[in-house]
Each structure stands twice: as C-alpha cells, then as structure tokens.
Write a protein that holds these residues in place. Structure first.
Motif, PDB file in Angstrom:
ATOM      1  N   GLU A   1     104.150  -7.420 -35.544  1.00 11.69           N
ATOM      2  CA  GLU A   1     104.272  -8.019 -34.208  1.00 11.69           C
ATOM      3  C   GLU A   1     105.733  -8.301 -33.864  1.00 11.69           C
ATOM      4  N   VAL A   2     106.476  -8.825 -34.836  1.00  9.97           N
ATOM      5  CA  VAL A   2     107.900  -9.091 -34.614  1.00  9.97           C
ATOM      6  C   VAL A   2     108.636  -7.800 -34.281  1.00  9.97           C
ATOM      7  N   LEU A   3     108.417  -6.769 -35.090  1.00 13.68           N
ATOM      8  CA  LEU A   3     109.090  -5.494 -34.850  1.00 13.68           C
ATOM      9  C   LEU A   3     108.646  -4.886 -33.520  1.00 13.68           C
ATOM     10  N   GLY A   4     107.378  -5.061 -33.188  1.00 10.46           N
ATOM     11  CA  GLY A   4     106.882  -4.550 -31.914  1.00 10.46           C
ATOM     12  C   GLY A   4     107.496  -5.248 -30.723  1.00 10.46           C
ATOM     13  N   THR A   5     107.662  -6.570 -30.839  1.00 11.67           N
ATOM     14  CA  THR A   5     108.316  -7.325 -29.763  1.00 11.67           C
ATOM     15  C   THR A   5     109.730  -6.807 -29.530  1.00 11.67           C
TER      16      THR A   5
ATOM     17  N   ASN B   1     114.489 -19.336 -25.724  1.00 14.57           N
ATOM     18  CA  ASN B   1     113.536 -20.167 -26.465  1.00 14.57           C
ATOM     19  C   ASN B   1     112.380 -19.405 -27.091  1.00 14.57           C
ATOM     20  N   SER B   2     112.407 -18.079 -27.055  1.00 15.61           N
ATOM     21  CA  SER B   2     111.382 -17.293 -27.741  1.00 15.61           C
ATOM     22  C   SER B   2     111.974 -15.940 -28.089  1.00 15.61           C
TER      23      SER B   2
ATOM     24  N   GLY C   1     113.686  -2.162 -26.829  1.00 12.07           N
ATOM     25  CA  GLY C   1     114.623  -1.167 -27.326  1.00 12.07           C
ATOM     26  C   GLY C   1     115.526  -1.677 -28.427  1.00 12.07           C
ATOM     27  N   LEU C   2     115.047  -2.661 -29.193  1.00 11.80           N
ATOM     28  CA  LEU C   2     115.877  -3.302 -30.222  1.00 11.80           C
ATOM     29  C   LEU C   2     115.339  -3.037 -31.626  1.00 11.80           C
TER      30      LEU C   2
ATOM     31  N   ALA D   1     115.090 -11.455 -26.667  1.00 12.27           N
ATOM     32  CA  ALA D   1     115.228 -10.018 -26.898  1.00 12.27           C
ATOM     33  C   ALA D   1     115.474  -9.296 -25.571  1.00 12.27           C
ATOM     34  N   GLY D   2     114.749  -9.697 -24.533  1.00 10.56           N
ATOM     35  CA  GLY D   2     114.980  -9.099 -23.224  1.00 10.56           C
ATOM     36  C   GLY D   2     116.380  -9.361 -22.716  1.00 10.56           C
TER      37      GLY D   2
END
Length: 351
Positions: A63-67, A22-23, A72-73, A28-29
């Motif tokens: 921020e998106v790219l940092g998340t 949901n986020s 590691g994505l 990503a994790g």
C-alpha cells in the motif's frame, strides 16, 4: 557506469499537521508536483508511516509503495536517525534525547536503548519487505563529550567507547545483513561517527562488517573543514546513501567552528538551501558518476534563512541539473581496437 537516481527528498523536515504535509498521500502529491522522483521516509512519524506494521505486513508495504507510485514516486530509503541516535547515548545527553523516544521509556536509559534496538530491527525487516537495499541512520555517541582533548582523555577511553559502540551495533548490522540491506551512517557532529577516521575506528571494531556503510552529506564536512571531495576518493566503496545539502563557513573574528553557542543564523558555519552555500556540487556529482554510485541523490533541507517550501521547490531542479547522465562510450572510442590501425614504426624509420 551508472547514472545517479533522483531527485529525491527527505520528508522529515516537511511533515506537519496541516495539509499537504500531514499524510503520505498528500505530501507525495506535493513533492511530485515539485519534480521529485523519490522520497526518503522518516520511520518515526506515524503521520506518514507505521514502522511496526511495515515490518510485519507485506500488504501494508504494498500500500505504501502503491501510494507513492500513484504520484510517480519511488521509495529511496527508510530513515531511523532518531532511533539510531538512541542506540548509544552518553549520560550527559540523557534528558535531551528522551524526546526522541516514547514517554513510557523516558528517564530509563536502559529501556530507551532496548526500544531503539527494537526499532532498528523492525526497520531492517520493513526495508526488506519494501524492496530496499539501503537504510539511513545515525550511530549515536558515547565518546562525543570527549571529542576535544582537554581535559586530557583517560588512556583507552576512545578505544573502549568504540568497542562498546560496535558491541551495540553488531547484532543490528547482522539483522540488516539477513535482510540484504546496507546501513548508511550519516557522518555528523554529535555522533561518534562524524568523519573518516571515526568511521574507520567503528568499521575496525565491527570486524569490517559488510553492512556498515556511509550516508554522505557534504554539509557536515564543510562545517568541519574536511575535504569532502577527497573523502569520496577514499571511501566511495562504502558510500551507499547521499544527502544533498548545502552549507557555508564564513570566517569570523568572534566565533569559530564550534559556533560560540550562537543560533544557526548567527553561526560562522550554517546550513543553506541548495546553491546558496559553498558546497561544490558539480565536483561531488562528478565524483559520484566516476565511482559508479548507484543510489539516490536526496535533498535534505535545513537552511537557517530560507523558507522550507522555497527550498524544496528550488531543490528538485537543482539536483536534476547536477545529475550526470553517464556516457556509454568513451569520447575516443572512435579509434577502436583495430590493430591494423597501428602505425608501422619500421617504415617510419623508428624501430
């Protein structure tokens, strides 16, 4: 030669209201833990991504790219499959496709189409801010109800439909050109662009626009009985995106390629998880390596039988095992280019 990047995963089929789906941070994790190295983000789902903000704010894009980087994505592409579908909708499908658009434009095809064009323009700007060079979408369809030639099509109907499709997409493609981003149209039944011939029609109608390219998904070609390996021999220069999706077609005495209106699990042709279908991925990845495909191998999961979490877990190692680390030297380079190594044919009595 270039080594394909991957494995990546298209997040559209996995987003949900419960954690970890949901986020962007939590999903990503999850995918990182499965072994994925990249994600393709559906731009219409604000649980993961805000397209309007991304088009205007470099800080938000960072921020998106940092998340993603924290897990590691990398970001492979943005997707506007739903919005791209609405660029061109035959009236027969108006009610069905209203669900892809905001409520305020439901029942108003002109407003819906204007909204979709705006979405694509936002996607071009957002892609540039995110440092992307490719984008995934659908073409929409004006001629699809006439794909089979009965009743007989009126003369010039197909030509006029593709001319109108090109008129709608030309300014969008120009926006992507300004952004330095290639558009990969997923060739897919239900779209006017669903095989090589229809892509060629569209390309010609756009004046061979440099940004009009292909998202290659072999599963849709299996269901059409199209030679998906030969396709790469012909169109590899235009293939910019790659969905790794499996499918099977089991010949039936009761239903054919049109499926008899059966549900996906009962159709002769159906999508499967990677390795469970008939697609020759060894052949595909070999072709991709041969033709220097520089993009990502991205799982799109739509299996009719298997649970999505199992499909996702199996997908990363499957793709990883098929990616060919291309050689830097030919196997016979040891022979070198030394002219002194050439035989003296005169001394051998040949010359």
């Amino acid at each position: 030669m270039k080594t394909i990047k991957g494995p990546g995963i298209f997040l559209a089929q996995f987003v949900g209201d419960e954690a970890p789906f949901n986020s962007l941070d939590s999903i990503a994790g999850w995918v990182s833990g499965l072994g994925y190295k990249g994600v393709q983000i559906p731009s219409w789902d604000k649980r993961l991504f805000d397209l309007e903000t991304a088009a205007e704010s470099q800080n938000y894009c960072e921020e998106v790219l940092g998340t993603l980087a924290r897990h590691g994505l990398s970001l492979t592409e943005l997707s506007t499959h739903l919005q791209g579908q609405l660029v061109a909708v035959h009236p027969a499908y108006d009610a069905a496709f209203d669900a892809f658009a905001p409520a305020e434009v439901h029942g108003n095809p002109a407003a819906r189409q204007q909204w979709s064009v705006g979405q694509l323009e936002l996607a071009a700007r957002a892609s540039a801010r995110l440092g992307l060079t490719t984008h995934a979408t659908f073409s929409g369809a004006l001629a699809w109800p006439y794909f089979y030639a009965w009743p007989q099509r009126p003369a010039q109907l197909v030509e006029e439909a593709f001319a109108e499709l090109a008129r709608r997409w030309q300014p969008i493609l120009d926006h992507f050109d300004e952004a330095g981003v290639d558009v990969g149209f997923e060739l897919h039944p239900g779209e006017d662009l669903h095989d090589g011939v229809t892509f060629e029609r569209f390309l010609a109608a756009t004046g061979n626009h440099a940004r009009a390219n292909i998202l290659y998904d072999p599963s849709h070609f299996v269901l059409q009985h199209l030679d998906y390996l030969g396709f790469l021999d012909i169109y590899h220069e235009r293939v910019k995106c790659f969905h790794v999706k499996d499918a099977e077609f089991r010949i039936s005495p009761r239903a054919g390629v049109y499926g008899g209106y059966l549900g996906w699990a009962e159709r002769p042709g159906r999508f499967r998880s990677l390795g469970d279908g008939q697609v020759d991925f060894t052949g595909i990845f070999s072709k991709m390596a041969q033709y220097d495909f520089a993009g990502w191998a991205v799982l799109e999961w739509e299996c009719a039988l298997k649970h999505p979490e199992q499909g996702a877990a199996e997908g990363a190692p499957f793709i990883d095992q098929h990616i060919i680390r291309v050689t830097e030297h030919a196997f016979d380079d040891f022979a070198g280019d030394d002219d002194g190594a050439l035989p003296d044919f005169r001394s051998m009595g040949i010359a």
